[in-house]
Design an enzyme around this catalytic site. Sequence first.
Site, short mmCIF file in Angstrom:
data_model
loop_
_atom_site.label_atom_id
_atom_site.label_comp_id
_atom_site.label_asym_id
_atom_site.label_seq_id
_atom_site.Cartn_x
_atom_site.Cartn_y
_atom_site.Cartn_z
N PRO A 1 0.80 -1.21 0.00
CA PRO A 1 0.00 0.00 0.00
C PRO A 1 0.84 1.26 0.00
CG PRO A 1 -0.38 -1.39 1.93
CD PRO A 1 0.91 -1.76 1.34
N GLU A 2 0.80 1.94 -1.11
CA GLU A 2 1.34 3.29 -1.18
C GLU A 2 0.12 4.22 -1.19
OE1 GLU A 2 4.44 3.62 -4.16
OE2 GLU A 2 4.76 1.46 -4.13
N HIS B 1 -4.44 -14.39 9.55
CA HIS B 1 -3.82 -13.08 9.33
C HIS B 1 -4.78 -11.92 9.54
CE1 HIS B 1 -0.34 -15.20 8.14
NE2 HIS B 1 -0.85 -15.66 7.02
N ARG C 1 2.21 -9.91 7.17
CA ARG C 1 3.55 -9.61 7.70
C ARG C 1 3.50 -8.78 8.99
NH1 ARG C 1 7.27 -7.87 2.72
NH2 ARG C 1 8.88 -7.98 4.31
#
Length: 271
Positions: free
Chosen positions: A2-3, A89, A107
């Site tokens: 995600p930018e 997750h 992550r």
Amino acid sequence: MPELPEVEVTRRSFADAIAGAVVTAVRRGKPLRWPLGCSPDQLLNKSVQTVGRRGKYLLLALDRGWLLVHLGMSGSLLFASVLPAPGVHDHFDLVTTQGTLRLNDPRRFGAVVFVDNLADPVAVKLLGKLGMEPLSDGFDLALFQQGMKCHGTAVKQVLLAGELVVGVGNIYACESLFLAGIRPTLSAARLSFRRTALLREAIRDVLSRAVEQGGSTLRDFSSADGKPGYFQLQAMVYGRAGLPCRRCQTPIKVIRQGGRSTFYCPVCQKF
DNA sequence: AGAAAATCCTGGTGGC
DNA sequence: TGCCACCAGGATTTTC
């Protein structure tokens, strides 16, 4: 993943749907990058008023306090009235009267942080050094040029640092530098004013087109209503090492800068 | 001081 | 098929 474009697309995909919702439950999975900053119970009965964005942070304005959400490297949000049982997750569920907002982040570089107000030291630490918003009218050319002149490091590193302009991550830094014809390794201070102006326009162009395309889905990004992005299909250099430049056919090069891959065309990016 | 590594995590991929 | 090294959208912390 995600930018800025992915965060903005995510924001738009649930902002209206969650506005006015009252928190009825909070479920947490494994720890994220930073602690929540309050007891989950403290969020109960608060309402979500608006969903804003600053750089790559989502800012959920509650009737008392703020929830700062960062998607890190692998995070994505879902917002729906009915969601399946949380998977391994799924690390944060905000259950509300209008649906559940769920953060999935394999992550766990992402975070959900509560602060009473934006002057809170924790908020200042996270948001205080952020640079200009590239898609706003406040993205001032003179400040951008002046900021570039202050850094002897590679122009790409200055973009990624986010202290001059926010939201430009690895994909969009590579793409913007291509559009502006700038070699990513060039010292920022050596950029001409004219090239800096071109870079500013390139950043705005790339980011706004990426938002229109729903962001980039390289692996598993989707917005909060489950839609993938398509910008990766029109990337000029990112992920194209060895492939012919879409403009001049020269093979795209890949190098390492600050531990990250940089893709560029040695012919189209000479300045 | 300022810039490059190391770090936090997990999963996917490619080589052998 | 298995094992292993390496890579990945970010950003802070540690080390030179």
